[in-house]
Design a protein around this motif. Structure first.
Motif, short mmCIF file in Angstrom:
data_model
loop_
_atom_site.label_atom_id
_atom_site.label_comp_id
_atom_site.label_asym_id
_atom_site.label_seq_id
_atom_site.Cartn_x
_atom_site.Cartn_y
_atom_site.Cartn_z
N LYS A 22 0.81 -1.22 0.00
CA LYS A 22 0.00 0.00 0.00
C LYS A 22 0.84 1.27 0.00
CE LYS A 22 -3.97 -2.21 2.21
NZ LYS A 22 -4.90 -2.23 3.37
N GLN A 23 1.98 1.24 0.70
CA GLN A 23 2.79 2.46 0.77
C GLN A 23 3.48 2.74 -0.57
OE1 GLN A 23 2.23 4.24 3.34
NE2 GLN A 23 1.11 2.57 4.34
N THR A 24 3.92 1.68 -1.26
CA THR A 24 4.51 1.87 -2.59
C THR A 24 3.44 2.35 -3.57
OG1 THR A 24 6.04 0.07 -2.12
CG2 THR A 24 5.91 0.82 -4.39
N GLU A 25 2.26 1.77 -3.47
CA GLU A 25 1.14 2.20 -4.32
C GLU A 25 0.80 3.67 -4.05
OE1 GLU A 25 -3.47 0.96 -5.38
OE2 GLU A 25 -2.42 -0.02 -3.73
N ALA A 26 0.82 4.06 -2.78
CA ALA A 26 0.53 5.46 -2.44
C ALA A 26 1.57 6.39 -3.03
CB ALA A 26 0.47 5.63 -0.92
N LEU A 27 2.84 5.97 -3.00
CA LEU A 27 3.91 6.79 -3.57
C LEU A 27 3.73 6.95 -5.07
CD1 LEU A 27 6.67 8.21 -3.00
CD2 LEU A 27 7.75 6.04 -3.61
N LEU A 28 3.47 5.84 -5.76
CA LEU A 28 3.30 5.91 -7.21
C LEU A 28 2.04 6.68 -7.60
CD1 LEU A 28 4.32 2.34 -8.43
CD2 LEU A 28 5.69 4.41 -8.35
N SER A 29 1.03 6.64 -6.76
CA SER A 29 -0.22 7.31 -7.10
C SER A 29 -0.07 8.83 -7.15
CB SER A 29 -1.32 6.93 -6.09
OG SER A 29 -1.06 7.53 -4.83
N THR A 30 1.02 9.35 -6.56
CA THR A 30 1.25 10.80 -6.59
C THR A 30 2.31 11.17 -7.64
OG1 THR A 30 2.91 10.66 -4.81
CG2 THR A 30 0.61 11.06 -4.17
N ARG A 31 2.63 10.20 -8.52
CA ARG A 31 3.55 10.44 -9.62
C ARG A 31 2.84 10.16 -10.93
NH1 ARG A 31 9.73 9.03 -8.44
NH2 ARG A 31 9.71 10.15 -10.41
N ASN A 32 3.45 10.61 -12.05
CA ASN A 32 2.83 10.33 -13.35
C ASN A 32 3.86 9.95 -14.40
OD1 ASN A 32 4.06 12.78 -13.74
ND2 ASN A 32 2.35 13.71 -14.87
N ASP A 33 4.93 9.26 -13.95
CA ASP A 33 5.96 8.81 -14.89
C ASP A 33 5.36 7.82 -15.88
OD1 ASP A 33 8.67 9.54 -13.09
OD2 ASP A 33 6.89 9.00 -11.93
N PRO A 34 5.75 7.89 -17.16
CA PRO A 34 5.21 6.92 -18.12
C PRO A 34 5.67 5.50 -17.85
CG PRO A 34 6.96 8.26 -19.12
CD PRO A 34 6.65 8.87 -17.78
N VAL A 35 6.89 5.36 -17.33
CA VAL A 35 7.40 4.03 -16.96
C VAL A 35 8.03 4.12 -15.58
CG1 VAL A 35 7.79 3.26 -19.32
CG2 VAL A 35 9.63 4.42 -18.10
N ILE A 36 8.07 2.99 -14.89
CA ILE A 36 8.64 2.92 -13.54
C ILE A 36 9.80 1.93 -13.55
CG2 ILE A 36 8.19 2.41 -11.11
CD1 ILE A 36 6.65 4.83 -12.14
N GLU A 37 10.95 2.36 -13.04
CA GLU A 37 12.09 1.46 -12.93
C GLU A 37 11.97 0.63 -11.66
OE1 GLU A 37 15.83 3.49 -13.17
OE2 GLU A 37 15.80 3.52 -15.36
N LEU A 38 12.10 -0.69 -11.80
CA LEU A 38 12.03 -1.62 -10.69
C LEU A 38 13.23 -2.57 -10.77
CD1 LEU A 38 8.26 -2.62 -11.02
CD2 LEU A 38 9.21 -0.91 -9.47
N TYR A 39 13.51 -3.25 -9.66
CA TYR A 39 14.53 -4.29 -9.66
C TYR A 39 13.85 -5.64 -9.46
CZ TYR A 39 18.31 -0.90 -9.63
OH TYR A 39 19.17 0.11 -9.98
N ARG A 40 14.34 -6.65 -10.20
CA ARG A 40 13.72 -7.97 -10.19
C ARG A 40 14.71 -9.03 -9.73
NH1 ARG A 40 11.20 -9.30 -15.65
NH2 ARG A 40 13.39 -9.49 -16.31
N LEU A 41 14.28 -9.83 -8.76
CA LEU A 41 15.02 -11.01 -8.31
C LEU A 41 14.04 -12.19 -8.37
CD1 LEU A 41 17.37 -12.55 -7.04
CD2 LEU A 41 16.63 -11.71 -4.80
N LEU A 42 14.31 -13.13 -9.29
CA LEU A 42 13.33 -14.20 -9.57
C LEU A 42 11.99 -13.54 -9.90
CD1 LEU A 42 14.40 -16.78 -6.81
CD2 LEU A 42 15.00 -16.78 -9.26
N GLY A 43 10.93 -13.81 -9.15
CA GLY A 43 9.65 -13.20 -9.45
C GLY A 43 9.32 -11.99 -8.61
#
Length: 561
Positions: free
Chosen positions: A163-184
């Motif tokens: 929920k906290q990550t979702e809340a952070l993204l909800s106040t941004r409008n970047d076309p793409v989001i950079e994430l890091y992936r380890l397995l799934g």
């Protein structure tokens, strides 16, 4: 396929566009892609790409210059610590998919973690988590930088109840989001991570307090091993208290703060945050008054912790209780510049106790304590000489001396004073607000942003100059302040949960003036700007004139500079 030219150490390589940093380092024979790197080999773990730090998995999309970064250094250290936290969060997600792990704060050489549902971690739980982490390390799995469309990233975190990550993204409008992936497992990190799990070889996960665990990492001065664990229960008690404040304020992440600003409810939040801090200061004044025999109050803390304003506010609360106060700053006891010791770079070391005229300071305290009148000194920083107040100060039975300065916890400063007459307060901006559940806001970065804003306002200093001197300030803090913090009778947190929203509009244009040609400070400026991109602005007009935050942005009723 289109190609780009990439330069390392004067040698230019032509590679396909999209080649990763790791691929380029392998081509330059700085890494062997077929050989597993050991932590103890101090390997390359990323690179400055046109002077901005990137992980090994970052694709190169245009011509650039690379400066490889090794693990055993300031930037490598930051990457290692962030990746350790990422590893822990990924292991917990695999083991407890329905529970939410929350990073709390740093504590010495570790980070405190607990579950948001107050689940009590047993020793067996922590052992299982550690074993899972070790298993991930032994497999030397890739940690990949990936980009997702905004809506897809938002949906991912919504489905997993982050929920906290979702809340952070909800106040941004970047076309793409950079994430890091380890397995799934996918997660945000606002700083680059190491490229493989196999490098995470020196750490410890141990139970801490009644419900949490401590993830420990090597200290900067010895990357080879962990220090013997040293507890700091006083500091932990401060964080615990301010976590309770976070519950009162009903906020724990930057996303929630941004949302509150968007809903125009931030004014009442600011008033509540200020009232909680004021109540804490009043409680400290009550404790001093109840002790009865206190005559000397020392306030110490690192740079930009708000010592000066706190001293003024404490004096007000003591006066409410019928006390008189005389405020003294240790900065006014600096020796003439030619008598100040030199630091490692041959510059005057104003952070050292030996830069203070301790003999004169102790005489001042003795004379005032004996009810003798004293002309208090004023240090003129323009002429670097000491002058004296024209009016005399004198103590009576109701008078308390309130002394603030970075050395206030050092026992050498008050070796000639009856300790029963001394009350010591340690103050620092200990952020309890997180970026989201897995990414904490650095206390040091918060103080640095404060310092950049204040230095520009009061001294006309640009951000590059403040960033240049910051490593020296930190060395002084590590040597002269932090080792003595547990000498305090009480600790207080000067951070205000809303302050980054106020500071960001002041700091961002200053940081943007640091250019790639200013190589020593550019990466730090870019890192702070990447972080502040997550912060929505809050109008400075909403900040009360007696707020501690006014010490940095200006307009304080205490006329502090």
């Amino acid at each position: 396929m289109k190609t780009i030219n990439v330069t390392i150490d004067g040698e230019t390589f032509e590679v396909p566009i999209g080649t990763t940093v790791e691929g380029l380092l392998c081509k330059a024979k700085l890494l062997d892609g077929d050989k597993e790197c050991s932590y103890f080999d101090n390997p390359y773990i990323g690179s400055l790409v046109n002077h901005e730090l990137h992980s090994c998995s970052k694709p190169l999309m245009s011509e650039c210059t690379l400066e490889p970064v090794k693990l055993f250094g300031d930037m490598g250290k930051r990457m290692y610590r962030h990746t350790l936290c990422y590893l822990l969060c990924s292991a917990v997600s695999m083991l407890y998919p329905d529970r939410k792990l929350v990073i709390g704060h740093s504590l010495g050489d570790g980070y405190y973690f607990s579950f948001d549902d107050e689940y009590t971690l047993e020793s067996s739980d922590i052992e299982t988590i550690a074993n899972t982490m070790h298993n991930l390390v032994s497999q030397n799995l890739p940690i990949e930088l990936v980009t997702l469309p905004y809506n897809e990233a938002l949906s991912y975190f919504n489905e997993r109840q982050f929920k906290q990550t979702e809340a952070l993204l909800s106040t941004r409008n970047d076309p793409v989001i950079e994430l890091y992936r380890l397995l799934g497992y996918l997660d945000i990190s606002y700083e680059p991570l190491l490229g493989r799990t196999g490098l995470l070889q020196v750490w410890e996960l141990r139970p801490y307090q009644e419900k949490g665990m401590l993830l420990r990492y090597p200290r900067s001065y010895d990357f080879q091993q962990l220090d013997t664990f040293k507890d700091n229960p006083l500091l932990f008690s401060v964080f615990k208290e301010y976590k309770a404040w976070g519950n009162i304020l009903d906020i724990r992440s930057l996303g929630q703060l941004n949302t509150m600003g968007n809903q125009n409810t931030i004014g009442s939040f600011i008033r509540l945050a200020e009232a909680l801090q004021q109540k804490k200061i009043a409680n400290i004044a009550d404790q001093i008054n109840n002790r009865g025999n206190i005559k000397f109050i020392f306030i110490a803390g690192p740079s930009s912790s708000g010592k000066t304003t706190f001293a003024h506010k404490l004096c007000t609360q003591l006066q409410v209780l019928g006390k008189k106060t005389i405020k003294i700053s240790l900065d006014n006891y600096y020796l003439d510049t030619d008598l100040v010791p030199k630091d490692e770079e041959g510059k005057p070391d104003l952070e050292a106790l030996e830069a203070i005229d301790v003999v004169q300071f102790q005489k001042t305290l003795n004379d005032l304590g004996s009810s003798k009148p004293v002309h208090l000194p004023l240090f003129d920083f323009k002429t670097t000489t000491r002058v004296y107040e024209p009016d005399e100060a004198i103590m009576d039975k109701r008078t308390l001396l309130v002394i603030e300065g970075i050395h206030g916890m050092n026992p050498k400063l008050i070796s000639n004073i009856d300790k029963d007459m001394v009350y010591r307060i340690y103050i620092s901006a200990l952020t309890q607000l997180n970026l989201d559940d897995h990414n904490r806001i650095s206390t040091t970065d918060n103080r640095l942003i404060r310092r950049i804003v204040r230095d520009n306002r009061t001294r006309g200093t640009n951000a590059e100059a403040t960033l240049s001197m910051w490593p020296s300030v930190q060395r002084g803090e590590n040597r002269n302040i932090f080792p003595y913090q547990n000498n305090a009778d009480i600790m207080i947190n000067s951070a205000l949960d809303y302050e980054l929203g106020v500071l960001a509009p002041f700091a961002q244009p200053l940081l943007k003036m640091v250019k790639p040609s200013q190589e020593a400070t550019y990466e730090t400026a870019r890192r702070l700007l990447r972080f502040l991109d997550n912060v929505n602005p809050i109008a400075s007009t909403l900040v009360p004139q007696d707020s501690l935050l006014r010490e940095f942005i200006g307009g304080s009723e205490y006329n502090v500079i």
